[in-house]
Design an enzyme around this catalytic site. Structure first.
Site, PDB file in Angstrom:
ATOM      1  N   LYS A 123       0.820  -1.310  -0.091  1.00 39.71           N
ATOM      2  CA  LYS A 123      -0.066   0.011  -0.027  1.00 39.71           C
ATOM      3  C   LYS A 123       0.913   1.398  -0.095  1.00 39.71           C
ATOM      4  O   LYS A 123       2.289   1.335   0.200  1.00 39.71           O
ATOM      5  CB  LYS A 123      -0.891   0.107   1.069  1.00 39.71           C
ATOM      6  CG  LYS A 123      -2.100  -1.093   1.040  1.00 39.71           C
ATOM      7  CD  LYS A 123      -3.040  -0.949   2.233  1.00 39.71           C
ATOM      8  CE  LYS A 123      -4.100  -1.854   2.100  1.00 39.71           C
ATOM      9  NZ  LYS A 123      -5.168  -1.750   3.039  1.00 39.71           N
ATOM     10  N   ARG A 228      -2.459 -14.618   3.307  1.00 39.03           N
ATOM     11  CA  ARG A 228      -3.301 -14.119   4.480  1.00 39.03           C
ATOM     12  C   ARG A 228      -2.722 -14.350   5.839  1.00 39.03           C
ATOM     13  O   ARG A 228      -2.902 -13.598   6.813  1.00 39.03           O
ATOM     14  CB  ARG A 228      -4.638 -14.559   4.037  1.00 39.03           C
ATOM     15  CG  ARG A 228      -5.238 -14.010   2.802  1.00 39.03           C
ATOM     16  CD  ARG A 228      -6.666 -13.925   2.822  1.00 39.03           C
ATOM     17  NE  ARG A 228      -7.705 -13.301   4.026  1.00 39.03           N
ATOM     18  CZ  ARG A 228      -7.739 -11.902   3.849  1.00 39.03           C
ATOM     19  NH1 ARG A 228      -7.408 -11.203   2.982  1.00 39.03           N
ATOM     20  NH2 ARG A 228      -8.516 -11.281   4.802  1.00 39.03           N
ATOM     21  N   THR A 234      -6.772  -7.358   9.501  1.00 43.35           N
ATOM     22  CA  THR A 234      -6.904  -6.219   9.403  1.00 43.35           C
ATOM     23  C   THR A 234      -6.411  -5.265  10.108  1.00 43.35           C
ATOM     24  O   THR A 234      -5.500  -4.190   9.943  1.00 43.35           O
ATOM     25  CB  THR A 234      -8.320  -5.592   8.927  1.00 43.35           C
ATOM     26  OG1 THR A 234      -8.729  -6.871   7.876  1.00 43.35           O
ATOM     27  CG2 THR A 234      -8.296  -4.352   8.254  1.00 43.35           C
ATOM     28  N   ARG A 245       1.216  -7.094   8.967  1.00 44.57           N
ATOM     29  CA  ARG A 245       0.778  -5.795   9.691  1.00 44.57           C
ATOM     30  C   ARG A 245       0.850  -5.400  10.925  1.00 44.57           C
ATOM     31  O   ARG A 245       0.751  -4.342  11.358  1.00 44.57           O
ATOM     32  CB  ARG A 245      -0.857  -6.219   9.394  1.00 44.57           C
ATOM     33  CG  ARG A 245      -1.540  -6.115   8.106  1.00 44.57           C
ATOM     34  CD  ARG A 245      -2.869  -6.498   7.932  1.00 44.57           C
ATOM     35  NE  ARG A 245      -3.405  -6.029   6.492  1.00 44.57           N
ATOM     36  CZ  ARG A 245      -4.626  -6.545   6.022  1.00 44.57           C
ATOM     37  NH1 ARG A 245      -5.395  -7.504   6.888  1.00 44.57           N
ATOM     38  NH2 ARG A 245      -4.865  -6.251   4.811  1.00 44.57           N
ATOM     39  N   ASN A 255      -2.190  -0.151   6.893  1.00 42.00           N
ATOM     40  CA  ASN A 255      -1.971  -1.480   7.479  1.00 42.00           C
ATOM     41  C   ASN A 255      -0.988  -2.254   6.373  1.00 42.00           C
ATOM     42  O   ASN A 255      -1.008  -3.587   6.632  1.00 42.00           O
ATOM     43  CB  ASN A 255      -3.346  -2.321   7.863  1.00 42.00           C
ATOM     44  CG  ASN A 255      -4.229  -2.725   6.521  1.00 42.00           C
ATOM     45  OD1 ASN A 255      -3.612  -2.278   5.478  1.00 42.00           O
ATOM     46  ND2 ASN A 255      -5.423  -3.156   6.849  1.00 42.00           N
ATOM     47  N   HIS A 258      -2.404  -5.434   1.192  1.00 40.25           N
ATOM     48  CA  HIS A 258      -3.741  -5.534   0.866  1.00 40.25           C
ATOM     49  C   HIS A 258      -3.465  -7.498   0.230  1.00 40.25           C
ATOM     50  O   HIS A 258      -2.608  -7.598  -0.308  1.00 40.25           O
ATOM     51  CB  HIS A 258      -4.787  -5.162   0.057  1.00 40.25           C
ATOM     52  CG  HIS A 258      -5.671  -5.938  -0.843  1.00 40.25           C
ATOM     53  ND1 HIS A 258      -7.045  -6.052   0.016  1.00 40.25           N
ATOM     54  CD2 HIS A 258      -5.546  -6.605  -1.859  1.00 40.25           C
ATOM     55  CE1 HIS A 258      -7.441  -6.865  -0.819  1.00 40.25           C
ATOM     56  NE2 HIS A 258      -6.823  -7.227  -1.955  1.00 40.25           N
TER      57      HIS A 258
END
Length: 291
Positions: A123, A228, A234, A245, A255, A258
């Site tokens: 991000k 993941r 999240t 994260r 965070n 994605h």
């Protein structure tokens, strides 16, 4: 140069164990880019291991008693003159339609393996200033043992961000109410693209945004779950130590990265981002002109 030539011919051509060689091409642009990259890449010096450059840290060579090089690893290949840079980039551009994009056939798997592709976005919070965060995030993802088969630096338009995060809007509206939910969703779109949906119109919606991200496609067995798990939940405060994260995230929105939550969503998201788009050729042509 002879060592580099031999290394390229040995490692970048043909197949090994039934798999094609893969390489990641990075193009840097900016003031004194060639000289600055040269200084960071450095040279392999047999007697020095200070770790001041990339090759000082990751490169290596071994010689026998006669001084003949028996092992050579340059870590990265880079051109250090404007003419050789132009020549190399034009060559890569020439073959980019065939050899770029998503490398579907580069990796072989055992028969019956549950092979998936999944999308990761590093991000914009990782690109606010020059730092090692993007590389750190990719390094943690490498723990999964999955293969990178697609890579793209991308500036998401407002329209792309709206489509990408479209499924999030009803969830936020249900959780926060229509007004607050919509506002929170626009915060996400603005964070990813640099533009707020309610404040832009016309060409502004489809033009590349002001925020930068990196899109990566990982491939391998059970790829969605593995990515993941390493990414973490999240909310960074609820993510386990060592997860991306927890180590790199700040808030629920800021965070670090994605990751697609299913193979089906990965396909949808890759289509929006157009990871397989050949933007290298356009970049080289805009810099050096059409060949």
């Amino acid at each position: 140069q002879e060592l580099i030539r031999g290394y390229v011919l040995k490692n970048f051509t043909g197949e090994r164990n039934g798999q094609r060689a893969r390489a990641l091409l990075l193009v840097f642009r900016g003031p004194d880019a060639i000289d600055r990259v040269h200084k960071v890449v450095g040279h392999i010096v047999h007697e020095r291991t200070s770790g001041e450059t990339i090759r000082d840290t990751y490169g290596d060579y071994i010689t026998d008693e006669s001084g003949k090089v028996t092992y050579f690893e340059p870590a990265v290949i880079s051109a250090f003159g404007s003419e050789s840079v132009e020549q190399g980039l034009k060559l890569w551009s020439e073959f980019s339609d065939r050899d770029g994009g998503i490398l579907d056939g580069a990796i072989t798997y055992a028969e019956g393996a549950k092979v998936e592709k999944t999308l990761v976005l590093i991000k914009p919070d990782n690109f606010k200033f020059p730092n090692i965060r993007p590389g750190g995030v990719i390094e943690v993802f490498s723990r999964t043992g999955l293969s990178i088969v697609g890579f793209k630096v991308h500036r998401m338009s407002v329209a792309q961000a709206e489509e990408f995060y479209g499924p999030v809007l009803p969830v936020l509206e249900e959780k926060l109410g229509a007004g607050k939910g919509r506002n929170a969703w626009e915060d996400v779109v603005e964070f990813m693209s640099g533009g707020r949906p309610s404040a832009v119109s016309g060409d502004q919606r489809t033009n590349p945004g002001t925020e930068k991200c990196i899109a990566l496609v990982y491939q391998g067995e059970d790829a969605v779950r593995k990515i993941r798990e390493v990414l973490g939940p999240t909310d960074p405060s609820k993510a386990p130590p060592g997860s991306i994260r927890r180590e790199f995230g700040q808030t629920i929105m800021v965070n670090a990265a994605h990751a697609s939550d299913s193979a089906e969503n990965a396909q949808r998201e890759m289509g929006i981002i157009q990871v397989d788009e050949n933007n290298l050729k356009a970049l080289i042509e805009s810099t050096y002109g059409r060949q």
